[in-house]
Design a protein around this motif. Sequence first.
Motif, PDB file in Angstrom:
ATOM      1  N   UNK A  20       0.862  -1.191   0.000  1.00 11.54           N
ATOM      2  CA  UNK A  20       0.000   0.000   0.000  1.00 11.54           C
ATOM      3  C   UNK A  20       0.892   1.233   0.000  1.00 11.54           C
ATOM      4  N   UNK A  21       0.325   2.402  -0.184  1.00 13.03           N
ATOM      5  CA  UNK A  21       1.149   3.628  -0.236  1.00 13.03           C
ATOM      6  C   UNK A  21       1.915   3.853   1.065  1.00 13.03           C
ATOM      7  N   UNK A  22       3.122   4.380   0.927  1.00 10.02           N
ATOM      8  CA  UNK A  22       3.956   4.624   2.108  1.00 10.02           C
ATOM      9  C   UNK A  22       3.337   5.665   3.031  1.00 10.02           C
ATOM     10  N   UNK A  23       2.603   6.626   2.465  1.00 11.09           N
ATOM     11  CA  UNK A  23       1.974   7.646   3.325  1.00 11.09           C
ATOM     12  C   UNK A  23       0.940   6.999   4.249  1.00 11.09           C
ATOM     13  N   UNK A  24       0.255   5.925   3.778  1.00 16.47           N
ATOM     14  CA  UNK A  24      -0.697   5.211   4.636  1.00 16.47           C
ATOM     15  C   UNK A  24       0.041   4.488   5.767  1.00 16.47           C
ATOM     16  N   UNK A  25       1.170   3.889   5.432  1.00 16.94           N
ATOM     17  CA  UNK A  25       1.987   3.191   6.431  1.00 16.94           C
ATOM     18  C   UNK A  25       2.449   4.168   7.517  1.00 16.94           C
ATOM     19  N   UNK A  26       2.958   5.318   7.096  1.00 20.46           N
ATOM     20  CA  UNK A  26       3.465   6.322   8.026  1.00 20.46           C
ATOM     21  C   UNK A  26       2.327   6.883   8.879  1.00 20.46           C
ATOM     22  N   UNK A  27       1.184   7.136   8.267  1.00 21.10           N
ATOM     23  CA  UNK A  27       0.026   7.652   9.005  1.00 21.10           C
ATOM     24  C   UNK A  27      -0.457   6.636  10.037  1.00 21.10           C
ATOM     25  N   UNK A  28      -0.459   5.375   9.660  1.00 23.27           N
ATOM     26  CA  UNK A  28      -0.878   4.331  10.601  1.00 23.27           C
ATOM     27  C   UNK A  28       0.062   4.282  11.812  1.00 23.27           C
ATOM     28  N   UNK A  29       1.347   4.444  11.568  1.00 22.93           N
ATOM     29  CA  UNK A  29       2.296   4.464  12.680  1.00 22.93           C
ATOM     30  C   UNK A  29       2.050   5.678  13.573  1.00 22.93           C
ATOM     31  N   UNK A  30       1.758   6.823  12.970  1.00 19.37           N
ATOM     32  CA  UNK A  30       1.456   8.033  13.759  1.00 19.37           C
ATOM     33  C   UNK A  30       0.196   7.825  14.585  1.00 19.37           C
ATOM     34  N   UNK A  31      -0.790   7.144  14.024  1.00 15.66           N
ATOM     35  CA  UNK A  31      -2.031   6.867  14.760  1.00 15.66           C
ATOM     36  C   UNK A  31      -1.769   5.964  15.969  1.00 15.66           C
ATOM     37  N   UNK A  74      14.302  15.651  10.908  1.00 17.58           N
ATOM     38  CA  UNK A  74      12.999  16.026  10.372  1.00 17.58           C
ATOM     39  C   UNK A  74      11.886  15.715  11.359  1.00 17.58           C
ATOM     40  N   UNK A  75      10.788  16.476  11.231  1.00 21.54           N
ATOM     41  CA  UNK A  75       9.600  16.165  12.017  1.00 21.54           C
ATOM     42  C   UNK A  75       8.737  15.169  11.226  1.00 21.54           C
ATOM     43  N   UNK A  76       7.597  14.833  11.779  1.00 24.73           N
ATOM     44  CA  UNK A  76       6.730  13.832  11.156  1.00 24.73           C
ATOM     45  C   UNK A  76       6.307  14.224   9.743  1.00 24.73           C
ATOM     46  N   UNK A  77       5.857  15.455   9.554  1.00 27.23           N
ATOM     47  CA  UNK A  77       5.391  15.885   8.224  1.00 27.23           C
ATOM     48  C   UNK A  77       6.536  15.865   7.204  1.00 27.23           C
ATOM     49  N   UNK A  78       7.725  16.256   7.631  1.00 27.79           N
ATOM     50  CA  UNK A  78       8.876  16.259   6.717  1.00 27.79           C
ATOM     51  C   UNK A  78       9.281  14.842   6.324  1.00 27.79           C
ATOM     52  N   UNK A  79       9.318  13.920   7.280  1.00 26.83           N
ATOM     53  CA  UNK A  79       9.708  12.542   6.947  1.00 26.83           C
ATOM     54  C   UNK A  79       8.668  11.911   6.039  1.00 26.83           C
ATOM     55  N   UNK A  80       7.406  12.228   6.266  1.00 31.12           N
ATOM     56  CA  UNK A  80       6.329  11.689   5.432  1.00 31.12           C
ATOM     57  C   UNK A  80       6.496  12.167   3.981  1.00 31.12           C
ATOM     58  N   UNK A  81       6.766  13.445   3.794  1.00 32.92           N
ATOM     59  CA  UNK A  81       6.943  13.997   2.447  1.00 32.92           C
ATOM     60  C   UNK A  81       8.206  13.440   1.779  1.00 32.92           C
ATOM     61  N   UNK A  82       9.301  13.362   2.525  1.00 34.47           N
ATOM     62  CA  UNK A  82      10.557  12.865   1.960  1.00 34.47           C
ATOM     63  C   UNK A  82      10.459  11.386   1.596  1.00 34.47           C
TER      64      UNK A  82
END
Length: 135
Positions: A20-31, A74-82
């Motif tokens: 699945x998309x990496x942004x979903x993976x990262x968001x799930x970890x943040x959740x 980096x913060x969360x938003x920066x790592x997600x974008x990178x």
Amino acid sequence: MALIGNLSSELTNKKFDWSRPIRDHVTEMANLVAKLNSMGMQMSESFLVQFILNSLPTEFGQFQVNYNALKEKWNFQEIKAMLNQEKWRLKKMKENSIHLMTHDGASTSKSKSGKKDKEIKVKEGGVHKEKKCYF
């Protein structure tokens, strides 16, 4: 307490697997971190970023090395974008790669299409061997 243990274990063992998309993976970890924070198990944003980096497969090795060499993290938003940019870079590299096949059996100078295969020399263990490129 058991729920905190389960969520912590899930966060620690989570791995990105390209399904699945990496942004979903990262968001799930943040959740998961947000749930743990709401239960009194405080985790900093830098801790979350480190968990995200640890969850990446070997294809992201160069990305991880580069991140660890940075003075400013980096913060969360920066790592997600990178990571999203890195995913596209890796995907493009995969699409542009070619595969060299070798065959030690009898060979012919014509392929199925009737075109002559391009022969190249590849050095293996100090010995030049003839290889064919089917790209």
